[in-house]
Design a protein around this motif. Structure first.
Motif, short mmCIF file in Angstrom:
data_model
loop_
_atom_site.label_atom_id
_atom_site.label_comp_id
_atom_site.label_asym_id
_atom_site.label_seq_id
_atom_site.Cartn_x
_atom_site.Cartn_y
_atom_site.Cartn_z
N ASP A 85 0.84 -1.20 0.00
CA ASP A 85 0.00 0.00 0.00
C ASP A 85 0.88 1.25 0.00
N GLU A 86 1.20 1.73 -1.20
CA GLU A 86 2.10 2.88 -1.34
C GLU A 86 1.48 4.14 -0.76
N THR A 87 0.15 4.24 -0.78
CA THR A 87 -0.52 5.43 -0.26
C THR A 87 -0.26 5.59 1.22
N ASP A 88 -0.34 4.49 1.97
CA ASP A 88 -0.07 4.53 3.41
C ASP A 88 1.37 4.98 3.67
N LYS A 89 2.30 4.46 2.88
CA LYS A 89 3.71 4.80 3.09
C LYS A 89 3.94 6.29 2.88
N ILE A 90 3.41 6.81 1.78
CA ILE A 90 3.61 8.23 1.47
C ILE A 90 2.91 9.11 2.49
N SER A 91 1.71 8.70 2.92
CA SER A 91 0.97 9.49 3.91
C SER A 91 1.75 9.55 5.22
N GLY A 92 2.30 8.43 5.65
CA GLY A 92 3.06 8.40 6.89
C GLY A 92 4.31 9.26 6.81
N LEU A 93 5.04 9.16 5.72
CA LEU A 93 6.25 9.96 5.55
C LEU A 93 5.91 11.45 5.50
N SER A 94 4.80 11.78 4.87
CA SER A 94 4.39 13.18 4.76
C SER A 94 4.07 13.78 6.12
N LEU A 95 3.63 12.95 7.05
CA LEU A 95 3.29 13.44 8.39
C LEU A 95 4.49 13.45 9.33
N GLY A 96 5.65 13.02 8.83
CA GLY A 96 6.86 13.07 9.66
C GLY A 96 7.40 11.74 10.12
N ALA A 97 6.83 10.63 9.62
CA ALA A 97 7.40 9.32 9.94
C ALA A 97 8.78 9.20 9.30
N ASP A 98 9.66 8.42 9.92
CA ASP A 98 11.02 8.28 9.43
C ASP A 98 11.22 7.03 8.58
N ASP A 99 10.39 6.03 8.80
CA ASP A 99 10.57 4.78 8.06
C ASP A 99 9.26 4.01 8.11
N TYR A 100 9.16 2.98 7.29
CA TYR A 100 7.97 2.13 7.32
C TYR A 100 8.41 0.70 7.03
N ILE A 101 7.60 -0.22 7.47
CA ILE A 101 7.85 -1.63 7.20
C ILE A 101 6.49 -2.28 6.92
N THR A 102 6.44 -3.13 5.91
CA THR A 102 5.16 -3.70 5.50
C THR A 102 4.88 -5.02 6.19
N LYS A 103 3.61 -5.27 6.46
CA LYS A 103 3.16 -6.54 7.02
C LYS A 103 2.89 -7.53 5.89
N PRO A 104 3.18 -8.81 6.10
CA PRO A 104 3.87 -9.37 7.26
C PRO A 104 5.36 -9.08 7.21
N PHE A 105 5.99 -9.00 8.36
CA PHE A 105 7.41 -8.69 8.41
C PHE A 105 8.11 -9.67 9.35
N ARG A 106 9.42 -9.73 9.20
CA ARG A 106 10.22 -10.55 10.10
C ARG A 106 10.62 -9.71 11.30
N PRO A 107 10.37 -10.19 12.52
CA PRO A 107 10.70 -9.40 13.71
C PRO A 107 12.15 -8.93 13.73
N LEU A 108 13.06 -9.76 13.26
CA LEU A 108 14.47 -9.37 13.27
C LEU A 108 14.73 -8.19 12.33
#
Length: 233
Positions: A85-108
């Motif tokens: 979901d590229e929209t979520d990523k861009i929205s988060g970064l636009s609000l000041g988020a520093d990074d994103y990780i997509t689900k499902p993800f590896r905890p490590l």
């Protein structure tokens, strides 16, 4: 020194797993399952990094991210987004988020991202300030790496660690064109993929907004189409 991490996810199993891996690395973890709980935690606890799920039952991770930045907190924020979901990523970064990780993800992988963001925050946030007093001044723009302070025409700019890292790298290369790939490798310290250009682009746009710059005719951060970005002044 204790490092406190806020984990917000309404899926308790995911929150528990993330908390377990972070605690194994010596971090103190504050788990929240709703946006309301997260907002209360932000107001009452000293947080060093936040991990925010986008989808929550009572609000969303974006509103929490906005509350963090509006409250003057510059610690790193990592968003957990739906796969692809590229929209979520861009929205988060636009609000000041520093990074994103997509689900499902590896905890490590998430733990590695957390450590990378904390290293950047402590390096550029003054906790491990160097002794050389590195300061760059460009036509009213003053950026001090050691104190993590930035001023534009004598007015302070409130920058996230990622925004500060990007601006510092551009200032260090003043007058030179820096590609999106070079910026990504320097700031994020990871392998670059074509999709990462959106990440760089959103942060550049956010920087320009904070500097009162027009995207069409910026004074400082200029786009060299097809090549990269250049800081002038």
């Amino acid at each position: 020194m204790q490092t406190d991490i806020l984990v917000v996810d309404d899926e308790q199993e995911i929150a528990d797993v993330v908390a377990l891996y972070l605690k194994n690395e010596g971090f103190a973890v504050h788990k929240c399952y709703t946006a309301a709980q997260a907002i209360a935690c932000i107001g009452s606890q000293s947080i060093d990094l936040a991990i925010l799920d986008v989808m929550l039952p009572d609000a969303d991770g974006f509103s929490i991210c906005r509350a963090i930045r509006d409250g003057g907190h510059n610690y790193p924020v990592i968003m957990l987004t739906a796969k692809g979901d590229e929209t979520d990523k861009i929205s988060g970064l636009s609000l000041g988020a520093d990074d994103y990780i997509t689900k499902p993800f590896r905890p490590l992988e998430l733990v590695a991202r957390v450590k990378a963001q904390l290293r950047r925050y402590r390096t550029y946030g003054g906790e491990t300030a160097g002794a050389d007093g590195s300061v760059v001044s460009v036509s009213g723009l003053i950026i001090d790496r050691d104190s993590h302070q930035c001023f534009l025409n004598e007015k302070p700019l409130s920058l996230t660690p990622t925004e500060f890292s990007i601006l510092w790298h551009l200032c260090q290369n003043r007058g030179k064109v820096v590609s999106a790939e070079q910026l990504f490798l320097s700031v994020w310290g990871e392998g670059y993929y074509t999709s990462d250009n959106n990440t760089v682009m959103v942060h550049i746009r956010h920087l320009r907004e904070k500097m009162g710059e027009s995207g069409d005719r910026p004074r400082y951060i200029k786009t060299v189409w097809g090549v990269g970005y250049k800081l002038e002044g």
